[in-house]
Motif scaffolding. Structure first.
Motif, mmCIF file in Angstrom:
data_model
loop_
_atom_site.group_PDB
_atom_site.id
_atom_site.type_symbol
_atom_site.label_atom_id
_atom_site.label_comp_id
_atom_site.label_asym_id
_atom_site.label_seq_id
_atom_site.Cartn_x
_atom_site.Cartn_y
_atom_site.Cartn_z
ATOM 1 N N GLU A 75 34.780 32.168 23.807
ATOM 2 C CA GLU A 75 35.876 31.336 23.032
ATOM 3 C C GLU A 75 36.294 30.288 24.189
ATOM 4 O OE1 GLU A 75 39.042 34.155 22.016
ATOM 5 O OE2 GLU A 75 37.857 35.210 20.547
ATOM 6 N N GLY A 76 35.943 30.304 25.440
ATOM 7 C CA GLY A 76 36.142 29.231 26.162
ATOM 8 C C GLY A 76 37.337 29.532 27.022
ATOM 9 N N GLY A 77 37.669 30.632 27.283
ATOM 10 C CA GLY A 77 38.751 31.222 28.092
ATOM 11 C C GLY A 77 38.527 30.925 29.639
ATOM 12 N N LEU A 78 39.044 29.903 30.197
ATOM 13 C CA LEU A 78 38.740 29.699 31.500
ATOM 14 C C LEU A 78 38.957 30.593 32.545
ATOM 15 C CD1 LEU A 78 39.671 25.850 31.748
ATOM 16 C CD2 LEU A 78 37.436 26.970 31.597
ATOM 17 N N VAL A 79 39.654 31.728 32.337
ATOM 18 C CA VAL A 79 39.975 32.866 32.818
ATOM 19 C C VAL A 79 38.614 33.611 33.181
ATOM 20 C CG1 VAL A 79 40.332 34.564 31.111
ATOM 21 C CG2 VAL A 79 41.449 34.987 33.570
ATOM 22 N N ARG A 80 37.754 33.266 32.332
ATOM 23 C CA ARG A 80 36.373 34.068 32.674
ATOM 24 C C ARG A 80 35.866 33.683 33.932
ATOM 25 N NH1 ARG A 80 31.611 31.241 33.612
ATOM 26 N NH2 ARG A 80 29.760 32.703 33.258
ATOM 27 N N ASN A 81 36.120 32.142 34.518
ATOM 28 C CA ASN A 81 35.571 32.011 35.666
ATOM 29 C C ASN A 81 36.299 32.728 36.820
ATOM 30 O OD1 ASN A 81 34.045 29.983 34.259
ATOM 31 N ND2 ASN A 81 35.350 28.503 34.339
ATOM 32 N N VAL A 82 37.295 33.227 36.750
ATOM 33 C CA VAL A 82 37.928 33.938 38.000
ATOM 34 C C VAL A 82 37.406 35.341 38.238
ATOM 35 C CG1 VAL A 82 40.206 34.465 38.934
ATOM 36 C CG2 VAL A 82 40.093 32.564 37.259
ATOM 37 N N TYR A 83 36.633 35.795 37.254
ATOM 38 C CA TYR A 83 35.767 37.036 37.219
ATOM 39 C C TYR A 83 35.114 37.274 38.652
ATOM 40 C CZ TYR A 83 37.041 38.018 32.307
ATOM 41 O OH TYR A 83 37.828 38.341 31.005
ATOM 42 N N ALA A 84 34.220 36.304 38.847
ATOM 43 C CA ALA A 84 33.266 36.396 39.782
ATOM 44 C C ALA A 84 34.198 36.214 41.163
ATOM 45 C CB ALA A 84 32.346 35.427 40.173
ATOM 46 N N GLY A 85 35.497 35.293 41.232
ATOM 47 C CA GLY A 85 36.316 35.174 42.514
ATOM 48 C C GLY A 85 37.029 36.412 42.664
ATOM 49 N N LEU A 86 37.436 37.057 41.502
ATOM 50 C CA LEU A 86 38.054 38.606 41.791
ATOM 51 C C LEU A 86 37.028 39.454 42.317
ATOM 52 C CD1 LEU A 86 40.302 38.522 38.547
ATOM 53 C CD2 LEU A 86 41.145 38.447 41.158
ATOM 54 N N SER A 87 35.952 39.471 42.150
ATOM 55 C CA SER A 87 35.034 40.481 42.534
ATOM 56 C C SER A 87 34.758 40.111 44.262
ATOM 57 C CB SER A 87 33.493 40.175 42.047
ATOM 58 O OG SER A 87 33.140 41.096 40.705
ATOM 59 N N ASN A 88 34.677 38.714 44.392
ATOM 60 C CA ASN A 88 34.677 38.418 45.988
ATOM 61 C C ASN A 88 35.887 38.920 46.908
ATOM 62 O OD1 ASN A 88 31.999 36.790 46.914
ATOM 63 N ND2 ASN A 88 32.529 36.121 44.763
ATOM 64 N N GLN A 89 36.993 38.475 46.144
ATOM 65 C CA GLN A 89 38.280 39.000 46.623
ATOM 66 C C GLN A 89 38.337 40.498 46.932
ATOM 67 O OE1 GLN A 89 42.495 37.667 45.470
ATOM 68 N NE2 GLN A 89 41.831 39.682 44.365
ATOM 69 N N ASN A 90 38.013 41.296 45.841
ATOM 70 C CA ASN A 90 38.173 42.533 45.850
ATOM 71 C C ASN A 90 37.114 43.341 46.773
ATOM 72 O OD1 ASN A 90 40.426 42.404 44.268
ATOM 73 N ND2 ASN A 90 39.386 43.055 42.316
ATOM 74 N N GLY A 91 35.972 42.446 46.755
ATOM 75 C CA GLY A 91 34.918 43.300 47.691
ATOM 76 C C GLY A 91 35.405 42.858 49.163
ATOM 77 N N TYR A 92 35.941 41.928 49.492
ATOM 78 C CA TYR A 92 36.549 41.686 50.923
ATOM 79 C C TYR A 92 37.387 42.743 50.970
ATOM 80 C CZ TYR A 92 39.259 39.346 54.342
ATOM 81 O OH TYR A 92 39.962 38.727 55.574
ATOM 82 N N LEU A 93 38.319 43.169 50.252
ATOM 83 C CA LEU A 93 39.599 43.791 50.432
ATOM 84 C C LEU A 93 39.005 45.310 50.500
ATOM 85 C CD1 LEU A 93 42.392 42.337 47.962
ATOM 86 C CD2 LEU A 93 42.550 42.485 50.472
ATOM 87 N N ALA A 94 38.043 45.601 49.697
ATOM 88 C CA ALA A 94 37.584 46.959 49.648
ATOM 89 C C ALA A 94 37.205 47.531 51.196
ATOM 90 C CB ALA A 94 36.441 47.278 48.603
ATOM 91 N N ALA A 95 36.278 46.513 51.797
ATOM 92 C CA ALA A 95 35.657 46.724 53.015
ATOM 93 C C ALA A 95 36.881 46.619 53.999
ATOM 94 C CB ALA A 95 34.432 45.418 53.420
ATOM 95 N N GLN A 96 37.960 46.154 53.757
ATOM 96 C CA GLN A 96 38.981 45.913 54.749
ATOM 97 C C GLN A 96 39.724 47.416 54.626
ATOM 98 O OE1 GLN A 96 42.774 43.507 54.054
ATOM 99 N NE2 GLN A 96 41.670 42.213 55.658
#
Length: 448
Positions: free
Chosen positions: A190-211
């Motif tokens: 449907e073209g929901g641009l929030v979809r582009n944030v999914y990979a960003g959240l993976s990077n953020q949460n992966g960083y946080l998980a290690a921390q």
């Protein structure tokens, strides 16, 4: 020792300089290609507006010339990398491993002043962990793959960068498994641009998980089996996860993209390209209708009137129409101007796509498609594709990948700087450039 002990030991012990030379060289192209996708995505207006809100810090927002806090850099760069649908992917993982890993370790490496070998080892470790989890899982059909197993890949990469041992790596993976997000496939359709944030959240949460793991936080005993075996996935095959671990490298079986849209469109676009090379194509105004037959995932991309550029990238009818009207499936064919083009809109309404179950059975080694164009004079034009271009079985040449890198990065930087960054990225993987010198190049502000 169970499978997760072995998997964790592999990720913790991976050493870039001990990899085969061909794998190291290919990792360099993956690094360069993903970096280019981030730089180009950062030029999008929504991304720039968001980046302007971020506080200052030590980590670079690549392509923007800004510095922010590391966890935010992981988030924003990860989001930028998926904006244009030009990031590499892996057909076995059914997703995009590198863009879920690189932004997290770019941020962490700047924060920790990491050495080159640790950084590159982390990149490969994270890629292998994420891609193998994707291959071992069968995500629920309503989920988008971004933001799921990529979170664990990012966490593994950060843990490797930090030099965590096998036991600490296991705990990091377990913590990360509970930090994936609930993703919806409808956002891409449907073209929901929030979809582009999914990979960003993976990077953020992966960083946080290690921390978090480093601070004593713990997860389940086997978070991977729990999450991917019963929650976000229909099944979890540890045999596929471990098969060829350390010898058969998933990153060597990746694909690169030149068509600026979802990979599920590429079989159809490759078929069009082959048809043009063989006998040419009819003029758009002479076309009566177009029929596409492909595999199940491609058949879902059936929107004939996408509402924005993201939806256009996930529409076979639009991809076919813009390719025929503009003579290209590159970046310019998926802009707002292309989406608003009345000739493209009219032609997209003439395109239908259906599934052929026999083609679906050919996944993942092939992503086949057949396109039939019927012109007003009654002639039928037929093109077919099996293995998509860019796969390891039909790779693009280094010259084609270089041209793509330069096209993408010149959305932000002068041509001379783009050449310098590409050369330095390959030199980094060859041990000929320092991390600090490379990071300095990435801090370049966009040309005005």
């Amino acid at each position: 020792m169970d499978y997760l002990d072995s998997f964790s030991a592999f990720a913790a012990g991976l050493s870039f300089d001990e990899l085969p030379a061909t794998v190291r060289k290919h990792a360099g192209w993956i690094l360069a290609d993903t970096l280019a996708a981030i730089v180009a995505g950062a030029a999008e207006p929504e991304l720039r507006s968001w980046a302007a809100l971020q506080p200052s810090g030590p980590a670079t927002l690549v392509g923007l010339g800004q510095q922010t806090q590391p966890v935010l850099a992981a988030l924003v760069n990860g989001t930028a990398g998926t904006f244009l649908e030009m990031d590499e992917g892996n057909r076995f993982a059914r997703g995009h491993p590198a863009v879920h890993v690189l932004p997290s370790i770019l941020a962490l490496a700047q924060e920790r002043r990491s050495d080159t070998q640790s950084f590159l080892s982390a990149l490969v470790a994270g890629y292998e962990v994420g891609s193998r989890l994707g291959a071992a899982s069968q995500l629920r059909g309503s989920m988008h793959p971004h933001g799921t197993w990529g979170t664990v890949g990012a966490a593994a990469a950060c843990a490797r960068l930090l030099g965590r041992d096998a036991a600490a790596m296991r705990e990091t993976l377990n913590v990360a498994s509970s930090m994936t997000i609930a993703t919806s496939k409808r956002t891409m359709l449907e073209g929901g641009l929030v979809r582009n944030v999914y990979a960003g959240l993976s990077n953020q949460n992966g960083y946080l998980a290690a921390q978090l793991a480093g601070c004593g936080f713990t997860g389940e005993r086997d978070g991977l089996r729990s999450l991917f075996g019963a929650i976000v996935s229909e099944s979890f095959d540890t045999g596929k996860l471990m098969d060829g671990l350390g010898t058969d490298w998933h990153l060597a079986h990746n694909y690169f993209k030149l068509h600026s849209c979802c990979r599920y469109n590429h079989g159809t676009l490759d078929a069009l390209d082959a048809l043009q090379s063989r006998e040419g194509l009819p003029a758009p105004q002479d076309i009566e209708r177009i029929e596409v037959v492909s595999y199940s995932l491609a058949a879902e991309l059936d929107d004939t009137a996408p509402r924005n550029t993201l939806a256009a990238k996930f529409s076979v009818p639009f991809a076919v129409a813009t390719r025929l009207v503009h003579g290209s499936s590159g970046l310019a064919s998926f802009t707002w101007d292309a989406v608003r083009n009345e000739e493209v809109q009219a032609l997209a309404r003439k395109v239908s796509i259906t599934e052929d179950p026999a083609m679906t059975k050919r996944l993942p080694h092939e992503r086949p498609a057949r396109i039939t164009i019927l012109d007003r004079g009654g002639r039928r034009w037929v093109g077919e594709a099996g293995v998509n271009r860019g796969d390891d079985a039909a790779p693009y040449t280094p010259a084609e990948l270089e041209a793509k890198f330069l096209e993408l990065t010149q959305r932000a930087w002068p041509a001379a700087h783009c050449h310098e960054v590409l050369d330095a990225t390959h030199a980094l993987c060859a041990g000929q450039v320092s991390m600090e010198a490379w990071f300095l190049l990435l801090r370049q502000a966009p040309a005005r």
